[in-house]
Design an enzyme around this catalytic site. Structure first.
Site, PDB file in Angstrom:
ATOM      1  N   GLU A   1      41.443  23.201  37.554  1.00 55.14           N
ATOM      2  CA  GLU A   1      40.029  23.569  37.614  1.00 55.14           C
ATOM      3  C   GLU A   1      39.228  22.518  38.352  1.00 55.14           C
ATOM      4  OE1 GLU A   1      39.223  26.855  37.268  1.00 55.14           O
ATOM      5  OE2 GLU A   1      40.168  26.612  35.314  1.00 55.14           O
TER       6      GLU A   1
ATOM      7  N   THR B   1      39.557  21.607  41.307  1.00 59.80           N
ATOM      8  CA  THR B   1      40.400  20.867  42.254  1.00 59.80           C
ATOM      9  C   THR B   1      40.382  21.499  43.638  1.00 59.80           C
ATOM     10  OG1 THR B   1      42.271  22.150  41.412  1.00 59.80           O
ATOM     11  CG2 THR B   1      41.996  19.931  40.539  1.00 59.80           C
TER      12      THR B   1
ATOM     13  N   GLY C   1      33.591  34.388  34.589  1.00 59.49           N
ATOM     14  CA  GLY C   1      34.493  33.387  35.145  1.00 59.49           C
ATOM     15  C   GLY C   1      35.833  33.948  35.556  1.00 59.49           C
ATOM     16  N   LEU C   2      35.901  35.265  35.757  1.00 59.50           N
ATOM     17  CA  LEU C   2      37.138  35.924  36.185  1.00 59.50           C
ATOM     18  C   LEU C   2      37.047  36.393  37.629  1.00 59.50           C
ATOM     19  CD1 LEU C   2      37.926  37.983  32.952  1.00 59.50           C
ATOM     20  CD2 LEU C   2      38.906  35.789  33.663  1.00 59.50           C
ATOM     21  N   SER C   3      36.131  35.815  38.371  1.00 56.79           N
ATOM     22  CA  SER C   3      35.997  36.046  39.813  1.00 56.79           C
ATOM     23  C   SER C   3      35.649  37.482  40.174  1.00 56.79           C
ATOM     24  CB  SER C   3      37.262  35.604  40.557  1.00 56.79           C
ATOM     25  OG  SER C   3      37.410  34.213  40.481  1.00 56.79           O
TER      26      SER C   3
ATOM     27  N   ASP D   1      39.467  31.249  44.420  1.00 58.87           N
ATOM     28  CA  ASP D   1      39.197  32.596  43.934  1.00 58.87           C
ATOM     29  C   ASP D   1      39.516  33.642  44.992  1.00 58.87           C
ATOM     30  OD1 ASP D   1      38.330  31.219  41.761  1.00 58.87           O
ATOM     31  OD2 ASP D   1      36.220  31.778  41.944  1.00 58.87           O
TER      32      ASP D   1
END
Length: 385
Positions: A33, A35, A123-125, A172
């Site tokens: 995360e 990164t 937060g699941l794109s 993502d």
């Protein structure tokens, strides 16, 4: 679930033509995360929820789109770009179309009807799923049946940067574009190369817990974290000239150089450098089926995101704590940008109902509402239908 026959019927009623239907998945990140914008490593998979775009061509150079989630319509001319960063779903559609043109893709007018079962703001794109479903639809309608998937992903990222205003990394859009069924992707966010890692959990499963909250500071704080990493790189490069991104720094180098960094910047760098190391190790553990050790890395990742990177929140921490105290759980962590959204938990399938009950009980007692759950495997990336 989106019923494709009904979606086609609604498209015909709205636009009077038979559509082609394209889709792209949401994603969950197992580990790695914050990164990606540091040119590091991530280990995501495409989830079994998708955004669908029913589409037909039009000859006037205009894009007409209707979002069933937003219950609203937009229309614009490709040749006359509109205002950026309007805080509307229009930014994703128009931004993607313009980014495709800037990347050299042929794009023509189109009618679009958008439906999705990817939770928005979790937060699941959901945004990347929308960008890639739109992008694939537009380039295929314009006569390109096999577009370069990395270029499509980069166009989606450019839409986020330019039209939405979120300085996201490439993870993502990349996994949404190139995801593979029954596999996670270990992505090198510098070279944009990836390797597939079998997502075979045996008697275990992956549980996503949606807190259904998204705190307002999420977007501004995301950009702030990126700027803090850039400050860290500039300071570290004074004594480590090979460093152009935090990806280039080892834990040993960071420990030796920590004294030259302000304490806050040192914590941000420590998370990213440590998370890169955890991600590379996690890919090896997943492939070897060593779930106990993989779970420990997930827990360490959450602690780092909470304490060093400071992107967690009370709701995420409560879900992780509740899961981690249950037997049969290997590991749990927040996933995504933070400040709300989802946690991801690796656990034995036999413990699934008990763990969901435990999380719900604690979460509801503290916050007055229940989270939502999704068990997912690894899905294919963007595709037609």
């Amino acid at each position: 679930m989106v019923d494709l026959e009904q979606l086609e019927t609604r498209f015909v009623e709205r636009y009077g033509a038979r559509p082609r239907i394209f889709s792209a998945p949401g994603r969950v990140n197992l580990i790695g995360e914050h990164t990606d914008y540091n040119e590091g490593f991530v280990l995501p998979l495409a989830i079994e929820r998708r955004t669908f775009v029913a589409a037909s061509p039009r000859s006037d150079g205009r894009i007409s789109a209707f979002s069933e989630h937003a219950e609203s319509a937009i229309e614009f001319e490709l040749a006359s770009p509109g205002a950026k960063r309007q805080g509307s779903w229009r930014n994703y559609v128009e931004g993607t179309a313009q980014a495709l043109l800037n990347a050299g893709f042929a794009v023509e007018g189109a009618n679009l009807l958008i439906a999705s079962d990817v939770p928005a703001g979790a937060g699941l794109s959901a945004s990347a799923a929308l960008e890639l479903a739109i992008g694939l639809a537009l380039v295929c309608l314009a006569g390109n049946p096999s577009p370069d998937r990395v270029k499509l992903a980069l166009a989606g990222q450019a839409a986020e940067h330019t039209y939405v205003g979120t300085l996201c990394g490439i993870m993502d859009q990349y996994v949404v574009a190139l995801g593979q069924a029954e596999h996670a992707l270990l992505i090198d966010c510098r070279s944009l190369e990836f390797s597939v890692v079998p997502f075979e959990l045996g008697s275990a499963c992956l549980l996503i817990c949606d807190t259904r909250v998204k705190h307002e500071l999420s977007s501004s704080a995301y950009n702030e974290r990126r700027q803090q990493c850039e400050i860290g790189v500039s300071l570290l490069a004074r004594s480590l000239p090979h460093v152009r991104a935090l990806r280039d720094v080892s834990l040993a180098e960071l420990e030796r150089a920590a004294a030259q960094l302000p304490p806050l910047i040192a914590r941000r760098c420590r998370h990213v450098v440590g998370e890169n190391a955890r991600t590379l190790e996690a890919a090896e553990l997943l492939e070897a089926g060593r779930l106990v050790e993989l779970g420990k890395l997930m827990c360490a990742s959450h602690a780092s995101l909470r304490d060093d990177y400071e992107v967690s929140c009370a709701e995420l921490d409560e879900c992780v704590a509740a899961a981690s105290e249950e037997s049969g759980v290997y590991g749990s962590r927040m996933t995504g940008g933070g400040f709300g959204g989802c946690t991801v938990t690796l656990l034995e399938r036999a413990a699934l109902e008990r763990v969901q009950t435990a999380i719900t009980r604690r979460f509801t007692a503290r916050f007055g509402k229940a989270p939502e759950f999704l068990v997912t495997g690894a899905s294919a990336g963007a595709r037609e239908a």
